[in-house]
Design a protein around this motif. Sequence first.
Motif, short mmCIF file in Angstrom:
data_model
loop_
_atom_site.label_atom_id
_atom_site.label_comp_id
_atom_site.label_asym_id
_atom_site.label_seq_id
_atom_site.Cartn_x
_atom_site.Cartn_y
_atom_site.Cartn_z
N TRP A 1 0.56 4.11 -2.84
CA TRP A 1 0.37 5.50 -2.47
C TRP A 1 1.49 6.38 -3.01
N TYR B 1 0.64 9.34 -5.39
CA TYR B 1 0.97 10.72 -4.98
C TYR B 1 1.74 11.44 -6.08
N TRP C 1 0.83 -1.20 0.00
CA TRP C 1 0.00 0.00 0.00
C TRP C 1 0.87 1.25 0.00
N GLU C 2 2.04 1.18 0.60
CA GLU C 2 2.97 2.31 0.56
C GLU C 2 3.47 2.55 -0.86
#
Length: 309
Positions: A111, A115, A107-108
């Motif tokens: 993201w 981003y 998930w990092e």
Amino acid sequence: MPPETVTTPAAPAGKTPGNTTGKTAGNGTDPGTGAGGERTQARARAARNRQFVVYGTRILLLIAIIGIWEWMARSAVIDPFNFSMPSKIWDQIVQWAVHGTPQGSLWEQIWYTLYEALLGWVIGVTAGVVLGIALGRVRFLADVLGPYIKVLNALPRIVLAPIFLIWFGLGPASKVASAVVLVFFPVFFNAFQGAREVDRNLVANARILGATNRQVTLQVVIPSATSWIFTSLHVSFGFALIGAIVGEYIGATKGIGLLVSASQGTFNAAGVYAAMVILAVVALLAEALLTFLEKRLFRWKPAEAGSDR
């Protein structure tokens, strides 16, 4: 006056008093209105049925592709080492989601890429809209800057990613820059064309009413060009994701592009496909959100011909 009583003028000879042409006595119902309502409901049912058929066909097509791919890989019709198979790709996604990736949480990574893409998309869209409207409204600027924009647009923008990596390093700035240059040009050209295609009668009427150049731009030109701009937004977000992924693939510390690069370096075909599937899901969700916003903003627009078929 009792309920259901309708006051009508005196009926002409040969007609029943208390009843008027086109109305049913006692309820005031217009037969034409009822028929129109039935037609509207029939069209709505037909549209829903067609939507179910379309979605069902999409799902069946996806299942067929996945099933044929799995069968061909297990039967050695295609090389499972190079092409992998859907079951291994799913296992790879589950492994990343549960146990994380070598670079950290899945998930990092998602993201981080999202981003970079979102930031590059916002900057590119803002610059494209502002410059496109400005050049569309001011012919002198278009004549001066037009050749330079055409030259920049002719450059293969993907090859700029290594240059941005040298300028900005391995951090998100180089990926944002790659996303910006990919997003800017489609948005710019659509905004420019939208500003040029504004109805001249609207502009003339606004000036007759005493509108200034600023008021004409804000209240006539920009609203008229909005549909052009939204058309480019659907494509431009995909370009923003491509810019972020390419930048991460060339050099990064996190992101989906890094997952692709790392999986390719270890000959993990399932990992490459798994990263592509994750990227596709992110792109589809973003497209669905943009479509929802567009429908909310353009509820006033009439449906296109054949849209209810």
